[in-house]
Design an enzyme around this catalytic site. Structure first.
Site, PDB file in Angstrom:
ATOM      1  N   HIS A 144     -11.637   5.784   5.803  1.00  0.00           N
ATOM      2  CA  HIS A 144     -11.408   7.535   6.509  1.00  0.00           C
ATOM      3  C   HIS A 144     -12.520   8.342   6.715  1.00  0.00           C
ATOM      4  CE1 HIS A 144      -6.729   5.792   4.861  1.00  0.00           C
ATOM      5  NE2 HIS A 144      -6.954   5.776   6.614  1.00  0.00           N
TER       6      HIS A 144
ATOM      7  N   ASP B 152       0.832  -1.060  -0.524  1.00  0.00           N
ATOM      8  CA  ASP B 152      -0.589  -0.094  -0.413  1.00  0.00           C
ATOM      9  C   ASP B 152       0.697   1.466  -0.510  1.00  0.00           C
ATOM     10  OD1 ASP B 152      -3.017  -0.476  -0.171  1.00  0.00           O
ATOM     11  OD2 ASP B 152      -2.516  -1.723   1.671  1.00  0.00           O
TER      12      ASP B 152
ATOM     13  N   ARG C  71      -8.808   2.707  11.299  1.00  0.00           N
ATOM     14  CA  ARG C  71      -7.538   2.679  11.210  1.00  0.00           C
ATOM     15  C   ARG C  71      -7.578   4.176  12.380  1.00  0.00           C
ATOM     16  NH1 ARG C  71      -5.582   1.273   5.855  1.00  0.00           N
ATOM     17  NH2 ARG C  71      -7.014  -0.114   6.062  1.00  0.00           N
TER      18      ARG C  71
ATOM     19  N   CYS D 201      -4.733  10.281  -1.200  1.00  0.00           N
ATOM     20  CA  CYS D 201      -4.009   9.062  -1.247  1.00  0.00           C
ATOM     21  C   CYS D 201      -2.862   9.222  -1.330  1.00  0.00           C
ATOM     22  CB  CYS D 201      -4.321   7.407  -0.654  1.00  0.00           C
ATOM     23  SG  CYS D 201      -6.567   7.853  -0.988  1.00  0.00           S
TER      24      CYS D 201
HETATM   25  C1  CIR Z   1      -5.677   0.954   2.684  1.00  0.00           C
HETATM   26  O1  CIR Z   1      -6.569   0.268   2.894  1.00  0.00           O
HETATM   27  O2  CIR Z   1      -4.931   1.555   3.738  1.00  0.00           O
HETATM   28  C2  CIR Z   1      -5.413   1.055   2.285  1.00  0.00           C
HETATM   29  N1  CIR Z   1      -5.513  -0.175   0.503  1.00  0.00           N
HETATM   30  C3  CIR Z   1      -6.004   2.200   0.913  1.00  0.00           C
HETATM   31  C4  CIR Z   1      -5.102   2.941   1.327  1.00  0.00           C
HETATM   32  C5  CIR Z   1      -6.927   4.425   1.494  1.00  0.00           C
HETATM   33  N2  CIR Z   1      -5.493   5.797   1.802  1.00  0.00           N
HETATM   34  C6  CIR Z   1      -6.704   6.712   2.167  1.00  0.00           C
HETATM   35  O3  CIR Z   1      -7.684   6.890   1.751  1.00  0.00           O
HETATM   36  N3  CIR Z   1      -5.832   7.549   2.593  1.00  0.00           N
END
Ligand code: CIR
Length: 268
Positions: free
Chosen positions: A172, A72, A142, A259
């Site tokens: 998030h 990731d 998270r 992200c």
């Molecule tokens: C995760 O689940 O951590 C990653 N597959 C996706 C993270 C996406 N990040 C974000 O929205 N800030």
């Protein structure tokens, strides 16, 4: 008239930190999506176009090297919260992502003093929405209360207000709400309660585009996923300059536009 000596304002430039898509991205964390095949080559092409959109809005893109073992690691937003005074290196909520922070800390150490979220706190940058001097922070799968309290203790001496906000049904806070103007928020009201935010106005996503609340505001413009055409049209009707990018492969990894970068201002 007496002459007044004017001190020129130091020029500021925008840097966008990004990272190459990992060749292991198909082993990414997934919470609300089922797994589908990710075309890594296409993901990289889309990611380059995203970086190009950042450049088109005046950012200097600094792309960090691929971390092939960290699936990731393209989602750099989650690893740091960068303010003018300080960069807070996070402790991501997913254990598989914690090793991503080391290289981000290295990259940011030349640009900001660093602070860190420590165990048992967890915090993902995707949960932090900054509106002027207020940081809304998602209480999510998270980011936990201990991590948010650590952030508050670090930032309140600098004059920031840290406000926890419950999110439901999404990964998030910034899956549910992001800025599309200085005090205008793009929101999916099913995932976050709009009453949590003060002194702002809202554009709601189209109901058929629940993932459409994520945008990256750069100056007066937003970078936005081409997957949400109805909401994009809604933003344009509000005279917001919307730059769409194709991010289908990033979206399969439960990522979105915000992200994939950490944007900060530096001396020009
Ligand atoms: C995760 O689940 O951590 C990653 N597959 C996706 C993270 C996406 N990040 C974000 O929205 N800030």
């Amino acid at each position: 008239m007496p002459k007044v000596a004017m001190t020129p304002m130091p020029a500021r430039a925008r840097v966008a930190l990004t990272r190459e898509v990992s060749s292991a991205m198909e082993r990414c964390e997934l919470t609300h999506l089922s797994r589908s095949t990710i075309d890594i080559a296409l993901a990289r092409t889309q990611h380059e176009a995203y970086e190009q959109a950042l450049r088109g809005l005046g950012c200097r893109v600094v792309r960090l090297a691929e971390q092939p073992e960290l699936a990731d690691s393209v989602f750099v937003e989650d690893t740091a919260v960068v303010l003018d005074e300080l960069a807070v290196i996070t402790r991501p909520g997913a254990e598989s992502r914690r090793a991503e922070t080391a290289t981000i800390a290295d990259a940011l150490s030349a640009l900001r003093p660093l602070a860190r979220i420590e165990a048992p706190g967890t915090l993902d940058g995707g949960d932090v929405l900054c509106v002027e001097r207020k940081l809304y922070v998602g209480v999510s799968g998270r980011s936990n209360r201990a991590g948010i309290e650590q952030l508050r203790l670090l930032l309140s001496p600098l004059g920031y207000v840290v406000e926890p906000v419950q999110v439901r049904g999404c990964l998030h806070l910034k899956s549910a709400v992001t800025r599309v103007g200085p005090t205008t928020l793009l929101i999916n009201p099913r995932w976050v309660d709009r009453r949590a935010f003060t002194g702002v106005d809202f554009v709601a996503v189209d109901e058929a585009e629940p993932l459409g609340a994520n945008a990256v505001l750069v100056g007066q413009s937003v970078i936005y996923s081409a997957s949400n055409a109805v909401t994009a049209a809604r933003l344009r009707r509000r005279e917001i300059d919307v730059r769409t990018v194709e991010i289908s492969e990033i979206e399969k990894a439960e990522g979105a536009v915000s992200c994939c970068s950490v944007i900060l201002s530096v001396a020009g």
